[in-house]
Design an enzyme around this catalytic site. Structure first.
Site, PDB file in Angstrom:
ATOM      1  N   GLU A 151    -117.909 -80.391 -30.485  1.00 62.15           N
ATOM      2  CA  GLU A 151    -116.847 -80.664 -29.519  1.00 62.15           C
ATOM      3  C   GLU A 151    -117.199 -81.948 -28.766  1.00 62.15           C
ATOM      4  OE1 GLU A 151    -115.856 -77.124 -27.228  1.00 62.15           O
ATOM      5  OE2 GLU A 151    -116.616 -75.839 -28.831  1.00 62.15           O
ATOM      6  N   ARG A 198    -109.399 -67.229 -32.497  1.00 61.94           N
ATOM      7  CA  ARG A 198    -110.716 -67.739 -32.141  1.00 61.94           C
ATOM      8  C   ARG A 198    -111.450 -66.715 -31.287  1.00 61.94           C
ATOM      9  NH1 ARG A 198    -110.556 -73.361 -32.495  1.00 61.94           N
ATOM     10  NH2 ARG A 198    -112.841 -73.289 -32.361  1.00 61.94           N
TER      11      ARG A 198
END
Length: 269
Positions: free
Chosen positions: A3, A259
């Site tokens: 990320e 998720r």
């Protein structure tokens, strides 16, 4: 999946190694990892100097002297390593860029890719991305105005790259924990006070994660002792069944937008 903090960590580590260095060779072991015919790719990149490295969201962009850009998106399982032939990990290498006796290895590019693009193509490819959360001009007021346009669950919004670029599964969980907000909560129910705390938590978590090299542990180069140190600081991510470090309750896991999501049901209210 890397990320914002992981890719910013790559940028910091690789700038020191690659800026103003010339690409002396290119090896392509998996053609699906690139976007051009191998010979065209190699001929365009060969003997080019890396003049700038920029991160945009979860992508890293290597700007070359001839105006072209190498854009890498590591996706799930992808990572990079810089070093000599003797230092390289014992893993399958999809693509490598050589800089004399040292090489930048792209590993695990099964879903990820390394694309060679013109400046215009880069702009088109990244046009959908939302603002960078750590940009100095992304103020609290801009965040509050932006979040008012969103609906649905908070977790889903934070994962939306068109809303804010760079935040994924790990840091959305950590940001919500820092702000003491349940990620399942509907955005329409979040007060201005809570949204303000969410913004402040976002800055705090992302900056701290960058400082400690992100949560993913593969070293960027030999002797790298920084990368992955944030993994030990995660408060809720991947801590299902463990005690909350703030209140002592048990961290739970649920699924939102396909998720895994981790939170404390007691102090994230």
């Amino acid at each position: 999946m890397p990320e914002l903090p992981e890719m910013e960590n790559y940028k910091i580590r690789l700038e020191d190694k690659l800026l103003q260095q010339v690409i002396t060779d290119v090896q392509i072991n998996r053609e699906k990892s690139i976007n051009l015919q191998p010979e065209l790719f190699k001929n365009t990149v060969h003997r080019q100097k890396v003049v700038m490295i920029i991160r945009r969201g979860k992508q890293l962009l290597f700007h070359l002297e001839n105006g072209y850009v190498l854009l890498v998106h590591l996706m799930l399982g992808g990572w990079m390593f810089f070093g000599s032939e003797s230092e390289k990990p014992k893993r399958t290498i999809q693509v490598s860029l050589s800089f004399g006796e040292e090489h930048l290895y792209f590993i695990g590019l099964r879903l990820g890719y390394l694309h060679l693009l013109s400046q215009k193509e880069v702009e088109e490819k990244l046009a959908h991305l939302g603002p960078e959360p750590l940009d100095t001009d992304f103020s609290l007021n801009k965040f509050l105005l932006r979040i008012k346009t969103k609906h649905g669950r908070l977790k889903t919004a934070l994962l939306d790259q068109e809303f804010i670029a760079g935040i994924g599964n790990c840091y959305s969980a950590e940001i919500c924990f820092q702000a003491a907000i349940n990620p399942i909560k509907n955005i329409d129910e979040i007060t201005t006070e809570s949204a303000t705390k969410l913004y402040q938590s976002m800055l705090l978590v992302l900056k701290n994660a960058i400082k400690h090299g992100g949560y993913m542990g593969n070293p960027v180069h030999h002797g790298d002792t920084v990368t992955g140190r944030y993994n030990q600081q995660c408060q809720v991510y991947d801590r299902e069944g463990q005690s909350c470090l703030r209140c002592g309750a048990i961290i739970v896991q649920t699924v939102i937008s396909s998720r895994k999501t981790f939170f404390c049901p007691n102090c994230q209210t």
